[in-house]
Scaffold this motif. Structure first.
Motif, PDB file in Angstrom:
ATOM      1  N   VAL A  87     -10.666  -6.261 -11.818  1.00 36.98           N
ATOM      2  CA  VAL A  87     -10.019  -5.520 -10.728  1.00 36.98           C
ATOM      3  C   VAL A  87      -8.942  -6.367 -10.069  1.00 36.98           C
ATOM      4  O   VAL A  87      -7.819  -5.896  -9.799  1.00 36.98           O
ATOM      5  CB  VAL A  87     -11.059  -5.069  -9.683  1.00 36.98           C
ATOM      6  CG1 VAL A  87     -10.367  -4.503  -8.440  1.00 36.98           C
ATOM      7  CG2 VAL A  87     -11.989  -4.020 -10.276  1.00 36.98           C
ATOM      8  N   MET A  88      -9.241  -7.641  -9.809  1.00 39.67           N
ATOM      9  CA  MET A  88      -8.274  -8.498  -9.131  1.00 39.67           C
ATOM     10  C   MET A  88      -7.061  -8.802 -10.017  1.00 39.67           C
ATOM     11  O   MET A  88      -5.937  -8.899  -9.523  1.00 39.67           O
ATOM     12  CB  MET A  88      -8.949  -9.799  -8.691  1.00 39.67           C
ATOM     13  CG  MET A  88     -10.027  -9.596  -7.639  1.00 39.67           C
ATOM     14  SD  MET A  88      -9.410  -8.770  -6.133  1.00 39.67           S
ATOM     15  CE  MET A  88      -8.757 -10.162  -5.220  1.00 39.67           C
ATOM     16  N   VAL A  89      -7.269  -8.942 -11.331  1.00 43.71           N
ATOM     17  CA  VAL A  89      -6.133  -9.129 -12.236  1.00 43.71           C
ATOM     18  C   VAL A  89      -5.263  -7.878 -12.237  1.00 43.71           C
ATOM     19  O   VAL A  89      -4.023  -7.953 -12.206  1.00 43.71           O
ATOM     20  CB  VAL A  89      -6.612  -9.466 -13.659  1.00 43.71           C
ATOM     21  CG1 VAL A  89      -5.433  -9.445 -14.636  1.00 43.71           C
ATOM     22  CG2 VAL A  89      -7.286 -10.831 -13.698  1.00 43.71           C
ATOM     23  N   ALA A  90      -5.908  -6.705 -12.266  1.00 45.41           N
ATOM     24  CA  ALA A  90      -5.152  -5.449 -12.239  1.00 45.41           C
ATOM     25  C   ALA A  90      -4.384  -5.306 -10.919  1.00 45.41           C
ATOM     26  O   ALA A  90      -3.260  -4.787 -10.904  1.00 45.41           O
ATOM     27  CB  ALA A  90      -6.092  -4.267 -12.430  1.00 45.41           C
ATOM     28  N   LEU A  91      -4.964  -5.779  -9.811  1.00 49.40           N
ATOM     29  CA  LEU A  91      -4.250  -5.757  -8.534  1.00 49.40           C
ATOM     30  C   LEU A  91      -3.057  -6.706  -8.576  1.00 49.40           C
ATOM     31  O   LEU A  91      -1.964  -6.377  -8.099  1.00 49.40           O
ATOM     32  CB  LEU A  91      -5.196  -6.150  -7.397  1.00 49.40           C
ATOM     33  CG  LEU A  91      -4.563  -6.276  -6.013  1.00 49.40           C
ATOM     34  CD1 LEU A  91      -3.954  -4.948  -5.567  1.00 49.40           C
ATOM     35  CD2 LEU A  91      -5.582  -6.769  -4.994  1.00 49.40           C
ATOM     36  N   ALA A  92      -3.259  -7.885  -9.170  1.00 46.99           N
ATOM     37  CA  ALA A  92      -2.155  -8.840  -9.303  1.00 46.99           C
ATOM     38  C   ALA A  92      -1.013  -8.227 -10.102  1.00 46.99           C
ATOM     39  O   ALA A  92       0.167  -8.458  -9.801  1.00 46.99           O
ATOM     40  CB  ALA A  92      -2.646 -10.122  -9.971  1.00 46.99           C
ATOM     41  N   ALA A  93      -1.337  -7.426 -11.107  1.00 50.42           N
ATOM     42  CA  ALA A  93      -0.298  -6.763 -11.913  1.00 50.42           C
ATOM     43  C   ALA A  93       0.559  -5.851 -11.057  1.00 50.42           C
ATOM     44  O   ALA A  93       1.792  -5.799 -11.206  1.00 50.42           O
ATOM     45  CB  ALA A  93      -0.949  -5.974 -13.048  1.00 50.42           C
ATOM     46  N   GLN A  94      -0.075  -5.124 -10.122  1.00 52.10           N
ATOM     47  CA  GLN A  94       0.686  -4.226  -9.254  1.00 52.10           C
ATOM     48  C   GLN A  94       1.524  -5.015  -8.242  1.00 52.10           C
ATOM     49  O   GLN A  94       2.664  -4.654  -7.944  1.00 52.10           O
ATOM     50  CB  GLN A  94      -0.261  -3.268  -8.527  1.00 52.10           C
ATOM     51  CG  GLN A  94      -1.077  -2.381  -9.447  1.00 52.10           C
ATOM     52  CD  GLN A  94      -0.212  -1.627 -10.431  1.00 52.10           C
ATOM     53  OE1 GLN A  94       0.851  -1.109 -10.084  1.00 52.10           O
ATOM     54  NE2 GLN A  94      -0.668  -1.556 -11.683  1.00 52.10           N
ATOM     55  N   LEU A  95       0.956  -6.101  -7.714  1.00 46.86           N
ATOM     56  CA  LEU A  95       1.698  -6.904  -6.739  1.00 46.86           C
ATOM     57  C   LEU A  95       2.918  -7.559  -7.392  1.00 46.86           C
ATOM     58  O   LEU A  95       3.951  -7.747  -6.738  1.00 46.86           O
ATOM     59  CB  LEU A  95       0.779  -7.966  -6.138  1.00 46.86           C
ATOM     60  CG  LEU A  95      -0.433  -7.441  -5.355  1.00 46.86           C
ATOM     61  CD1 LEU A  95      -1.264  -8.601  -4.820  1.00 46.86           C
ATOM     62  CD2 LEU A  95      -0.008  -6.530  -4.218  1.00 46.86           C
ATOM     63  N   LEU A  96       2.809  -7.903  -8.674  1.00 43.77           N
ATOM     64  CA  LEU A  96       3.936  -8.498  -9.387  1.00 43.77           C
ATOM     65  C   LEU A  96       5.110  -7.527  -9.501  1.00 43.77           C
ATOM     66  O   LEU A  96       6.273  -7.938  -9.507  1.00 43.77           O
ATOM     67  CB  LEU A  96       3.502  -8.932 -10.795  1.00 43.77           C
ATOM     68  CG  LEU A  96       2.874 -10.317 -10.946  1.00 43.77           C
ATOM     69  CD1 LEU A  96       2.389 -10.521 -12.377  1.00 43.77           C
ATOM     70  CD2 LEU A  96       3.875 -11.402 -10.566  1.00 43.77           C
ATOM     71  N   LYS A  97       4.817  -6.232  -9.588  1.00 46.32           N
ATOM     72  CA  LYS A  97       5.872  -5.227  -9.738  1.00 46.32           C
ATOM     73  C   LYS A  97       6.650  -5.004  -8.441  1.00 46.32           C
ATOM     74  O   LYS A  97       7.757  -4.484  -8.469  1.00 46.32           O
ATOM     75  CB  LYS A  97       5.250  -3.894 -10.178  1.00 46.32           C
ATOM     76  CG  LYS A  97       4.593  -3.929 -11.539  1.00 46.32           C
ATOM     77  CD  LYS A  97       3.943  -2.574 -11.838  1.00 46.32           C
ATOM     78  CE  LYS A  97       3.211  -2.589 -13.154  1.00 46.32           C
ATOM     79  NZ  LYS A  97       2.526  -1.298 -13.422  1.00 46.32           N
ATOM     80  N   ARG A  98       6.034  -5.328  -7.314  1.00 49.85           N
ATOM     81  CA  ARG A  98       6.656  -5.154  -5.992  1.00 49.85           C
ATOM     82  C   ARG A  98       7.139  -3.712  -5.781  1.00 49.85           C
ATOM     83  O   ARG A  98       8.304  -3.472  -5.449  1.00 49.85           O
ATOM     84  CB  ARG A  98       7.822  -6.118  -5.820  1.00 49.85           C
ATOM     85  CG  ARG A  98       7.437  -7.570  -5.924  1.00 49.85           C
ATOM     86  CD  ARG A  98       8.654  -8.458  -5.999  1.00 49.85           C
ATOM     87  NE  ARG A  98       8.296  -9.869  -6.090  1.00 49.85           N
ATOM     88  CZ  ARG A  98       9.163 -10.826  -6.437  1.00 49.85           C
ATOM     89  NH1 ARG A  98      10.421 -10.520  -6.708  1.00 49.85           N
ATOM     90  NH2 ARG A  98       8.772 -12.084  -6.496  1.00 49.85           N
ATOM     91  N   PRO A  99       6.270  -2.730  -5.958  1.00 47.70           N
ATOM     92  CA  PRO A  99       6.696  -1.339  -5.768  1.00 47.70           C
ATOM     93  C   PRO A  99       6.854  -1.009  -4.289  1.00 47.70           C
ATOM     94  O   PRO A  99       6.304  -1.690  -3.426  1.00 47.70           O
ATOM     95  CB  PRO A  99       5.550  -0.540  -6.383  1.00 47.70           C
ATOM     96  CG  PRO A  99       4.346  -1.408  -6.159  1.00 47.70           C
ATOM     97  CD  PRO A  99       4.841  -2.825  -6.304  1.00 47.70           C
ATOM     98  N   GLU A 100       7.615   0.042  -4.009  1.00 46.96           N
ATOM     99  CA  GLU A 100       7.764   0.491  -2.621  1.00 46.96           C
ATOM    100  C   GLU A 100       6.507   1.202  -2.133  1.00 46.96           C
ATOM    101  O   GLU A 100       6.183   1.170  -0.943  1.00 46.96           O
ATOM    102  CB  GLU A 100       8.964   1.429  -2.480  1.00 46.96           C
ATOM    103  CG  GLU A 100      10.319   0.763  -2.560  1.00 46.96           C
ATOM    104  CD  GLU A 100      10.758   0.495  -3.985  1.00 46.96           C
ATOM    105  OE1 GLU A 100      11.735  -0.247  -4.176  1.00 46.96           O
ATOM    106  OE2 GLU A 100      10.135   1.037  -4.920  1.00 46.96           O
TER     107      GLU A 100
END
Length: 544
Positions: free
Chosen positions: A148-161
């Motif tokens: 779960v935390m790796v998947a969250l890191a993936a989203q934070l890396l994208k920097r979406p609005e």
């Protein structure tokens, strides 16, 4: 206030016809929003539609900006790497190719301006407590919480609005939950989170409740929402009491009117008999009296019906959430009977000349609490809480108990709820583990888990996370023979607050042996735990 997400008359149904959303209108403002509602109301479905994972049957969704989405169940392919989950493997391969001397143009096109992708990925993992998780490590070696935390890191890396999180605290240990809450607090964009985690919902700017086919917004965090709901419920109850009083008053007036009308009619008949008026005149007076009496009865009856309608409306305004009724098997394990005797592997030896470094939350633990157990022995109806950080091996230990076998019937509820056949209905799944039960008996059991009527025939593959949990638990507890040892791995994942309370009440009444792996300490403290065990990477299993 600008709205960043607008849902316009959105409807959605599964291929089998199960309707989830029906012409839903909702407009999400900027800031952090907690999306709540009882299991099965369509929260996860709405997030998937916003993220573009599902297409609505009708209506539309408009989002201002790029969307990042963390699903409730992260898709797992054991052979994929952390780099794959972070979606940076292509850029890393191009970067390594250039570093080795291959200056093909496609490598530069793949990287773009993201030359520090590895450093940024490593920084996000470190910030989320995954310092020792390598980018080339396979997903199959991660715990549920680490995934779960790796998947969250993936989203934070994208920097979406816009960031959408669906039950992000599932499977997370206390340290990981704190890191997640810190990331949510620091999130600069728009965030919508579906969760039942109280600490996380205290960080939001507004609560959006999905209820009765609509979304209603409440300003403030979960505490402010609960205060507003409590005030609304009290006002609704006062309205009910007023309406009940009005119904009683109208009932009294109707009875009194009937007595008065009947008395007048009898008096009129007596006067007519004594008056010796012409027959035609007497009949006219009689008809007039009857018409008047009928009108008065009708008037009072209409007032009573109106009062009853107001009472019904008032009662419907009072919040009464449906809750599951869990009835665990009535089997009882005698005190002293050996339930399980499992030999345990010794913890790995420390390298020569090195000293064991305790986990941060173990530094103040008493010396006797870090002595590893050589065997896990359970006798009688013991109630064991299994603690430990993500990746320490709690799930592995529970699976090993299942594989090793116990001295009594044992049932295991896994984290990922993958025991049921998605292609079968809920009824058929339960009948598969309880072949001697009739269809009516199975439906009666499912009704206690809020699967009533046609809903019991719903395909498992169309269920929400909370509904899947209820269906899995129903199958688990209906299995033949009934379990005398229950193994539960993070059982409060995906459950709404009312269902967590009901589950705790049911497990408290269970008379078999119980092992619960959970990071939810308030939940564990309600179960009457008799032993606290801790699974640790370096020390193995110890008495906590």
């Amino acid at each position: 206030m600008p709205f960043t997400i607008v849902a316009d008359r959105v409807s959605f149904a599964w291929p089998d016809g199960t309707r989830v959303l029906d012409e839903l209108d909702a407009a999400f403002p900027a800031g952090r929003t907690g999306l709540i509602g009882v299991n099965g109301t369509g929260k996860s479905t709405l997030l998937k539609i916003i993220a573009g994972e599902l297409a609505p049957r009708s209506g539309s969704v408009t989002v201002s900006g790029e969307v990042g989405y963390l699903p409730q169940n992260v898709p797992l392919v054991a052979t994929r790497t952390v780099s794959d989950l972070l979606e940076i493997s292509g850029k890393r391969a191009a970067l390594h190719a250039i570093e080795s001397g291959d200056v093909a143009e496609e490598h530069f096109a793949t990287i773009g301006d993201d030359w520090d992708v590895e450093e940024r990925a490593r920084a996000e993992l470190d910030r989320l407590g995954l310092a020792r998780v390598g980018l080339d490590r396979t997903v199959g070696t991660l715990s549920g919480g680490e995934t779960v935390m790796v998947a969250l890191a993936a989203q934070l890396l994208k920097r979406p609005e816009v960031l959408l999180l669906d039950e992000p605290t599932n499977n997370l240990d206390l340290d990981a939950r704190e890191r997640l809450c810190a990331a949510v607090s620091a999130w600069p964009g728009v965030l919508v989170v579906v969760s039942h985690d109280r600490a996380l919902l205290e960080l939001v700017d507004q609560i959006a409740e999905l209820r009765d086919g609509g979304v209603r917004f409440y300003g403030g965090n979960l505490t402010a929402y609960e205060e507003q709901v409590a005030a609304e419920r009290e006002a609704a109850l006062r309205t009910v009491r007023t309406a009940e009083g009005e119904v009683r008053r109208q009932q009294r007036e109707l009875v009194e009117a009937r007595v008065r009308i009947d008395r007048n009619v009898r008096a009129g008949k007596k006067a007519a008999a004594n008056n010796r008026a012409p027959k035609i005149v007497a009949n006219g007076l009689k008809r007039k009296a009857q018409v008047t009496a009928g009108k008065q009865r009708t008037l009072h009856q209409e007032k009573l019906e109106e009062a009853r309608e107001r009472l019904t409306e008032a009662e419907q305004a009072v919040r009464e959430e449906a809750e599951i009724r869990i009835e665990l098997p009535g089997t009882e394990v005698p005190a002293g009977r050996t339930v399980l005797a499992l030999p345990l592997d010794p913890p790995p030896a420390a390298p020569a000349g090195s000293a064991a470094v305790p986990e941060p939350d173990d530094q103040d633990a008493p010396e006797e609490s870090v002595v590893p157990l050589e065997r896990l022995i359970i006798r009688g109806p013991e109630r064991i809480a299994l603690l430990g950080p993500n990746g320490s091996g709690k799930t592995t230990l529970l699976k090993r108990i299942v594989e090793h076998g116990a001295h009594v019937p044992v049932r295991y509820l896994p984290q990922r709820l993958d025991l049921l056949d998605d292609t079968l209905s809920i009824v058929d799944n339960v009948r598969a583990v309880a072949p001697s039960a009739s269809v009516n008996e199975v439906r009666a059991r499912l009704a206690r888990f809020l699967f009533r009527g046609e809903r019991a025939g719903q395909l498992v593959g169309t269920l929400s996370g909370g509904e899947r949990f209820r269906a899995t638990l129903a199958a688990l507890l209906s299995a033949e023979p009934p379990p005398q040892l229950l193994l539960l791995d993070e059982p409060t994942n995906n459950l709404d607050l009312a269902s967590v309370r009901r589950l705790a009440e049911a497990l408290s009444a269970y008379r078999g042996a119980l092992i619960v792996a959970s990071h939810d300490l308030p939940f564990l403290e309600t179960l009457g735990i008799t032993r606290w065990l801790r699974q640790d990477r370096e020390r193995g299993l110890t008495e906590a």
